[in-house]
Design a protein around this motif. Structure first.
Motif, PDB file in Angstrom:
ATOM      1  N   TYR A   1      23.723  59.776  -1.495  1.00  0.00           N
ATOM      2  CA  TYR A   1      24.127  59.462   0.102  1.00  0.00           C
ATOM      3  C   TYR A   1      24.299  58.643   0.385  1.00  0.00           C
ATOM      4  O   TYR A   1      22.631  57.513   0.584  1.00  0.00           O
TER       5      TYR A   1
ATOM      6  N   TYR B   1      28.842  61.685  -0.379  1.00  0.00           N
ATOM      7  CA  TYR B   1      27.864  62.083  -1.480  1.00  0.00           C
ATOM      8  C   TYR B   1      28.059  61.975  -2.574  1.00  0.00           C
ATOM      9  O   TYR B   1      29.389  62.276  -2.750  1.00  0.00           O
TER      10      TYR B   1
ATOM     11  N   LEU C   1      20.175  60.645  12.288  1.00  0.00           N
ATOM     12  CA  LEU C   1      21.516  60.183  11.099  1.00  0.00           C
ATOM     13  C   LEU C   1      22.632  61.145  11.209  1.00  0.00           C
ATOM     14  O   LEU C   1      22.655  62.526  10.966  1.00  0.00           O
TER      15      LEU C   1
ATOM     16  N   GLN D   1      15.296  64.049  -0.291  1.00  0.00           N
ATOM     17  CA  GLN D   1      16.310  62.415  -0.220  1.00  0.00           C
ATOM     18  C   GLN D   1      15.245  61.913  -0.157  1.00  0.00           C
ATOM     19  O   GLN D   1      14.558  61.591   0.866  1.00  0.00           O
TER      20      GLN D   1
ATOM     21  N   SER E   1      27.949  72.428  -2.227  1.00  0.00           N
ATOM     22  CA  SER E   1      27.725  71.926  -3.283  1.00  0.00           C
ATOM     23  C   SER E   1      27.233  70.226  -2.997  1.00  0.00           C
ATOM     24  O   SER E   1      26.887  69.609  -3.600  1.00  0.00           O
ATOM     25  N   ALA E   2      27.246  69.902  -1.567  1.00  0.00           N
ATOM     26  CA  ALA E   2      26.741  68.644  -0.683  1.00  0.00           C
ATOM     27  C   ALA E   2      25.672  67.922  -0.846  1.00  0.00           C
ATOM     28  O   ALA E   2      25.233  67.563  -1.348  1.00  0.00           O
ATOM     29  N   ARG E   3      25.024  69.501   0.325  1.00  0.00           N
ATOM     30  CA  ARG E   3      23.339  69.803   0.326  1.00  0.00           C
ATOM     31  C   ARG E   3      22.975  68.503   1.096  1.00  0.00           C
ATOM     32  O   ARG E   3      21.517  68.147   0.850  1.00  0.00           O
ATOM     33  N   GLN E   4      23.792  68.301   1.942  1.00  0.00           N
ATOM     34  CA  GLN E   4      23.668  66.332   2.794  1.00  0.00           C
ATOM     35  C   GLN E   4      22.922  66.914   4.054  1.00  0.00           C
ATOM     36  O   GLN E   4      23.052  68.700   3.940  1.00  0.00           O
ATOM     37  N   LEU E   5      22.245  66.596   4.333  1.00  0.00           N
ATOM     38  CA  LEU E   5      21.192  66.958   5.880  1.00  0.00           C
ATOM     39  C   LEU E   5      21.375  66.812   6.903  1.00  0.00           C
ATOM     40  O   LEU E   5      22.618  65.713   7.225  1.00  0.00           O
TER      41      LEU E   5
ATOM     42  N   THR F   1      17.786  72.333  -3.662  1.00  0.00           N
ATOM     43  CA  THR F   1      18.060  71.432  -2.571  1.00  0.00           C
ATOM     44  C   THR F   1      16.779  69.931  -2.602  1.00  0.00           C
ATOM     45  O   THR F   1      15.030  70.755  -2.408  1.00  0.00           O
TER      46      THR F   1
ATOM     47  N   ASP G   1      32.052  63.685  -2.298  1.00  0.00           N
ATOM     48  CA  ASP G   1      32.649  64.014  -0.868  1.00  0.00           C
ATOM     49  C   ASP G   1      32.606  63.084   0.367  1.00  0.00           C
ATOM     50  O   ASP G   1      30.888  62.387   1.213  1.00  0.00           O
TER      51      ASP G   1
ATOM     52  N   TYR H   1      24.387  57.682   5.023  1.00  0.00           N
ATOM     53  CA  TYR H   1      23.873  58.625   6.326  1.00  0.00           C
ATOM     54  C   TYR H   1      24.541  56.587   7.447  1.00  0.00           C
ATOM     55  O   TYR H   1      23.917  55.444   7.055  1.00  0.00           O
TER      56      TYR H   1
ATOM     57  N   ARG I   1      10.851  75.723   2.745  1.00  0.00           N
ATOM     58  CA  ARG I   1      11.952  76.160   2.306  1.00  0.00           C
ATOM     59  C   ARG I   1      12.190  77.664   2.290  1.00  0.00           C
ATOM     60  O   ARG I   1      10.685  78.081   3.583  1.00  0.00           O
TER      61      ARG I   1
ATOM     62  N   PHE J   1      25.513  62.264   8.541  1.00  0.00           N
ATOM     63  CA  PHE J   1      26.284  61.976   6.982  1.00  0.00           C
ATOM     64  C   PHE J   1      27.284  61.147   6.920  1.00  0.00           C
ATOM     65  O   PHE J   1      28.707  61.821   7.186  1.00  0.00           O
TER      66      PHE J   1
ATOM     67  N   TYR K   1      16.697  74.683   3.450  1.00  0.00           N
ATOM     68  CA  TYR K   1      15.868  73.430   3.379  1.00  0.00           C
ATOM     69  C   TYR K   1      15.337  73.393   4.691  1.00  0.00           C
ATOM     70  O   TYR K   1      16.548  72.424   5.148  1.00  0.00           O
TER      71      TYR K   1
ATOM     72  N   SER L   1      19.306  71.580   5.316  1.00  0.00           N
ATOM     73  CA  SER L   1      20.554  71.292   4.740  1.00  0.00           C
ATOM     74  C   SER L   1      20.998  72.838   4.210  1.00  0.00           C
ATOM     75  O   SER L   1      19.573  74.186   4.352  1.00  0.00           O
TER      76      SER L   1
ATOM     77  N   PHE M   1      20.955  65.766  10.539  1.00  0.00           N
ATOM     78  CA  PHE M   1      20.115  65.650  11.170  1.00  0.00           C
ATOM     79  C   PHE M   1      19.871  66.198  13.119  1.00  0.00           C
ATOM     80  O   PHE M   1      20.293  66.634  13.482  1.00  0.00           O
TER      81      PHE M   1
END
Lengths: 113, 116
Positions: B33, B48, B43, B105, A97-101, B102, B56, B35, A51, B45, A32, A93, A103
């Motif tokens: 989230y 979460y 940014l 955000q 489980s977290a799917r944090q971005l 996904t 997390d 950041y 995607r 992280f 993503y 991403s 950058f």
């Protein structure tokens, strides 16, 4: 973990010209890829995303292309206008489980009237 | 509808003091989230939250940083014994976080923290 590199860090174009910002990512599991625009003093705003199941997406003057093999994606803005001036961030991403971005470092785009 | 809101918008504190930053996510968003954005940087992280699952915390830079999310909605990021290197804009984002997807955000305007 994921690492996203973004180029160029600054970009100046004449109004009406096109602007291209490029990003590469390291994690082949990433699926993503959003692009955010951040104006001074504001939070990032999503402008377009793609995607991994498609290679290109377009929304009016903005388009994003994705090359999964080379692990890079690009933002294209056509017919630029002064109000397009801002900092643009790419992100990636990965599944998980977290799917944090993660950058990129950002591109300061200036559109000269 | 209302977007993500954060308060305060600006916070100036002295080195060694504790600060609390607040985030109100978009109603119905289960993922939240935090950041950090240092001057001229991308940014980074921090933490979460997803529903009632354990957060997390893998991005928190030190044990001086903590966050909680009460009732699955509002979140507070706490920085204890602030240091000058903590000066940054702290951004909160939320997403629907549908199963197997996904989701986008959405970011708040951020809190600019200055540690003197």
């Amino acid at each position: 973990g994921e690492n996203v590199e973004q180029h160029p860090s600054t970009l100046s174009v004449q109004e009406g010209d096109s602007a291209v910002i490029k990003c590469t990512y390291s994690d082949s599991a990433s699926n993503y890829f959003p692009w955010y625009k951040q104006e001074l003093g504001k939070g990032p705003q999503l402008i377009i995303d793609i995607r991994s199941n498609v290679g290109e997406k377009k929304d009016q003057r903005i388009a994003v292309t994705l090359n999964k093999t080379a692990k890079h994606f690009s933002l294209h803005i056509t017919e630029t206008q002064p109000e397009d001036s801002a900092v643009y961030f790419c992100a990636a991403s990965s599944r998980g489980s977290a799917r944090q971005l993660t950058f990129g470092s950002g591109t300061q785009l200036t559109v000269l009237p | 509808g209302a977007g993500v809101s954060q308060s305060p918008s600006n916070k100036v504190t002295e080195k060694g003091k504790d600060v609390e930053l607040r985030c109100d996510p978009i109603s119905g968003h289960t993922a939240l989230y935090w950041y950090r954005q240092s001057l001229g940087q991308g940014l980074e992280f921090l933490i979460y939250f997803q529903g009632n699952s354990a957060p997390d915390k893998s991005g928190l830079p030190s044990d001086r940083f903590s966050a909680e999310r009460t009732g699955g909605s509002v979140s507070t990021l706490t920085i204890q014994r602030t240091q000058q290197e903590d000066s940054a804009v702290y951004l909160c984002a939320s997403s629907l976080s549908r199963r197997g997807s996904t989701d986008t955000q959405y970011f708040g305007p951020g809190t600019r923290l200055t540690v003197l």
